[in-house]
Design an enzyme around this catalytic site. Structure first.
Site, PDB file in Angstrom:
ATOM      1  N   HIS A 207       0.799  -1.234   0.000  1.00 32.73           N
ATOM      2  CA  HIS A 207       0.000   0.000   0.000  1.00 32.73           C
ATOM      3  C   HIS A 207       0.829   1.281   0.000  1.00 32.73           C
ATOM      4  CE1 HIS A 207       0.891   0.032   4.317  1.00 32.73           C
ATOM      5  NE2 HIS A 207       0.593   1.310   4.282  1.00 32.73           N
TER       6      HIS A 207
HETATM    7  C1  UD1 Z   1      -1.859   5.742   5.417  1.00 34.25           C
HETATM    8  C2  UD1 Z   1      -0.614   6.132   6.217  1.00 34.25           C
HETATM    9  C3  UD1 Z   1       0.298   4.921   6.347  1.00 34.25           C
HETATM   10  C4  UD1 Z   1      -0.442   3.716   6.899  1.00 34.25           C
HETATM   11  C5  UD1 Z   1      -1.660   3.459   6.025  1.00 34.25           C
HETATM   12  C6  UD1 Z   1      -2.467   2.271   6.462  1.00 34.25           C
HETATM   13  C7  UD1 Z   1       0.108   8.478   5.991  1.00 34.25           C
HETATM   14  C8  UD1 Z   1       1.116   9.370   5.387  1.00 34.25           C
HETATM   15  N1  UD1 Z   1       0.144   7.205   5.561  1.00 34.25           N
HETATM   16  O1  UD1 Z   1      -1.438   5.410   4.108  1.00 34.25           O
HETATM   17  O2  UD1 Z   1       1.366   5.240   7.217  1.00 34.25           O
HETATM   18  O3  UD1 Z   1       0.413   2.592   6.885  1.00 34.25           O
HETATM   19  O4  UD1 Z   1      -2.478   4.620   6.025  1.00 34.25           O
HETATM   20  O5  UD1 Z   1      -3.418   1.967   5.477  1.00 34.25           O
HETATM   21  O6  UD1 Z   1      -0.680   8.914   6.793  1.00 34.25           O
HETATM   22  N2  UD1 Z   1      -8.203   5.515  -0.021  1.00 34.25           N
HETATM   23  C9  UD1 Z   1      -9.493   5.146  -0.270  1.00 34.25           C
HETATM   24  N3  UD1 Z   1     -10.296   4.863   0.779  1.00 34.25           N
HETATM   25  C10 UD1 Z   1      -9.874   4.928   2.068  1.00 34.25           C
HETATM   26  C11 UD1 Z   1      -8.543   5.317   2.312  1.00 34.25           C
HETATM   27  C12 UD1 Z   1      -7.716   5.606   1.258  1.00 34.25           C
HETATM   28  O7  UD1 Z   1      -9.935   5.043  -1.398  1.00 34.25           O
HETATM   29  O8  UD1 Z   1     -10.659   4.626   2.984  1.00 34.25           O
HETATM   30  C13 UD1 Z   1      -7.301   5.779  -1.163  1.00 34.25           C
HETATM   31  C14 UD1 Z   1      -7.386   7.173  -1.727  1.00 34.25           C
HETATM   32  O9  UD1 Z   1      -7.231   7.066  -3.102  1.00 34.25           O
HETATM   33  C15 UD1 Z   1      -6.142   7.846  -1.155  1.00 34.25           C
HETATM   34  C16 UD1 Z   1      -5.162   6.705  -1.055  1.00 34.25           C
HETATM   35  O10 UD1 Z   1      -5.969   5.556  -0.771  1.00 34.25           O
HETATM   36  O11 UD1 Z   1      -5.717   8.885  -1.941  1.00 34.25           O
HETATM   37  C17 UD1 Z   1      -4.128   6.854  -0.004  1.00 34.25           C
HETATM   38  O12 UD1 Z   1      -4.731   7.047   1.293  1.00 34.25           O
HETATM   39  P1  UD1 Z   1      -3.930   7.837   2.450  1.00 34.25           P
HETATM   40  O13 UD1 Z   1      -4.725   7.830   3.671  1.00 34.25           O
HETATM   41  O14 UD1 Z   1      -3.411   9.114   1.945  1.00 34.25           O
HETATM   42  O15 UD1 Z   1      -2.653   6.934   2.677  1.00 34.25           O
HETATM   43  P2  UD1 Z   1      -2.493   5.385   2.905  1.00 34.25           P
HETATM   44  O16 UD1 Z   1      -1.789   4.843   1.710  1.00 34.25           O
HETATM   45  O17 UD1 Z   1      -3.735   4.679   3.320  1.00 34.25           O
END
Ligand code: UD1
Length: 374
Positions: A207
């Site tokens: 991820h």
């Molecule tokens: C975040 C944390 C990471 C943790 C991870 C667990 C930061 C910088 N990163 O990363 O340390 O290990 O969470 O999962 O805070 N998205 C969805 N639905 C959701 C959540 C995310 O569609 O419920 C998608 C969106 O496209 C988003 C992308 O995932 O842009 C990334 O989500 P984000 O929360 O920015 O970071 P994670 O990769 O989940």
């Protein structure tokens, strides 16, 4: 005392549940606990499901910040948390781990003069290109009480001049795993649902930003496919970020034969699969630890790890992201990983035998008494 727990991302819900339970279990405490969710994770499978699974009340507030560039996402959290703290008037804010929600919670609180405790303090990858590394370092340097999960984490804090605020407490995720794994193995239907009964399988998750960059992801998918040939199946629960990245790479992508691609799993289902998997391949910090605690060998799909104990124990190989090194790491690990029971015993030694929640409560009581004396 009113405690506000700030959470937002999936792994934080696991840690929150341990601490809420530990505070509730201490009958002598009349602390009020309030949960504020930043809304960083918002899909049902990444958020609400965990509150249900752990028997947690839904958060008192959800800031519904959602996805976005780091600055905008963190900035929106800061603004929302400032308003929430002004209304809730916490005596203490607790933040968890290393996400943007952690940093926002800590910064919003210290700027309002509210004491902050950081659960999972002191971890370092020394890779400043990781957003999580910046979040950890900044959070540790502004927080008032630093709760370190490992001796190594405590040593990092001491080296950074933070010893006076730091305590070793053990790892709350070890509490969660040791508490839930037997029941998960007994009750989880994930193996049957995914058609894994009686099959030798690898469990993979991906991820992080580094792993989902297009140039890296294509090679990583190929490497995973090569790894999959050593097993009857390769299970890949897909984080939404990774699903989107694969789609962007190739809108017609189909999982290769032998792969079982599914939605993100709940915690009990994940623990059940980790226990039965022949190997875990992951870029997650939490899953590396869960594999170690459950005695399952792990290939880490990153260039470094904060959780070095499992590497020293011989149960985790940090493979990097180059396809060849992932496949080599898998073969090396399968040839010489210690037994499952040996790994699990070492992990319990490193992470504190499931007492971290109780130790954190003791540290919070001492912290509060220290402030009352000032
Ligand atoms: C975040 C944390 C990471 C943790 C991870 C667990 C930061 C910088 N990163 O990363 O340390 O290990 O969470 O999962 O805070 N998205 C969805 N639905 C959701 C959540 C995310 O569609 O419920 C998608 C969106 O496209 C988003 C992308 O995932 O842009 C990334 O989500 P984000 O929360 O920015 O970071 P994670 O990769 O989940």
């Amino acid at each position: 005392m009113r405690i506000v727990h700030v959470v937002g991302a999936r792994p934080q819900f696991v840690k929150l549940a341990v601490l809420v339970r530990a505070v509730d279990a201490d009958a002598g405490l009349d602390w009020q606990q309030v949960v504020v969710h930043t809304g960083q994770h918002y899909d049902e499978s990444m958020s609400a499901r965990f509150f249900e699974e752990f028997g947690l009340a839904p958060p008192a507030r959800n800031l519904a910040v959602g996805s976005g560039p780091h600055g905008a996402q963190t900035g929106q959290m800061l603004a929302g948390l400032e308003t929430a703290f002004a209304e809730l008037a916490p005596d203490l804010v607790i933040v968890y781990g290393d996400t943007n929600s952690t940093l926002a919670g800590a910064l919003a609180a210290v700027k309002m003069g509210i004491p902050v405790a950081h659960v999972e303090a002191g971890l370092r990858s020394f890779n400043r290109a990781m957003p999580e590394e910046i979040n950890r370092v900044a959070t540790d340097h502004v927080a008032d009480l630093l709760l370190a999960p490992t001796r190594e984490a405590l040593a990092h804090l001491e080296r950074e001049g933070l010893a006076a605020r730091s305590h070793w407490v053990g790892d709350v995720m070890a509490d969660a795993v040791l508490r839930a794994s037997d029941r998960a193995r007994r009750d989880s239907e994930a193996r049957v649902r995914l058609g894994l009964a009686g099959r030798r399988f690898a469990l993979a998750t991906v991820h992080r930003a580094q792993a989902t960059a297009p140039a890296v992801l294509a090679g990583l998918l190929q490497a995973l496919d090569e790894c999959a040939r050593d097993f009857d199946a390769l299970v890949l629960p897909l984080h939404p970020r990774t699903r989107a990245a694969i789609q962007a790479l190739d809108p017609d992508w189909q999982a290769p034969p032998g792969w079982i691609v599914c939605e993100p799993l709940g915690h009990a289902d994940m623990l059940a699969l980790v226990q039965d998997a022949a190997v875990v391949l992951t870029d997650s910090g939490g899953l590396q630890k869960e594999a170690f605690l459950l005695g399952t060998p792990c290939v880490t799909l990153r260039e470094e790890t904060e959780w070095t104990e499992s590497v020293l124990a011989g149960g985790n190989v940090v493979a990097g992201l180059a396809p060849g090194s992932v496949v080599n790491a898998l073969h090396r690990l399968l040839a010489c990983a210690p037994s499952r029971s040996a790994l699990a015993a070492l992990a319990a030694d490193c992470y504190g035998q499931g007492q971290a929640g109780a130790r954190i409560v003791a540290a919070l009581i001492a912290f509060r008494e220290g402030r009352d004396d000032d």
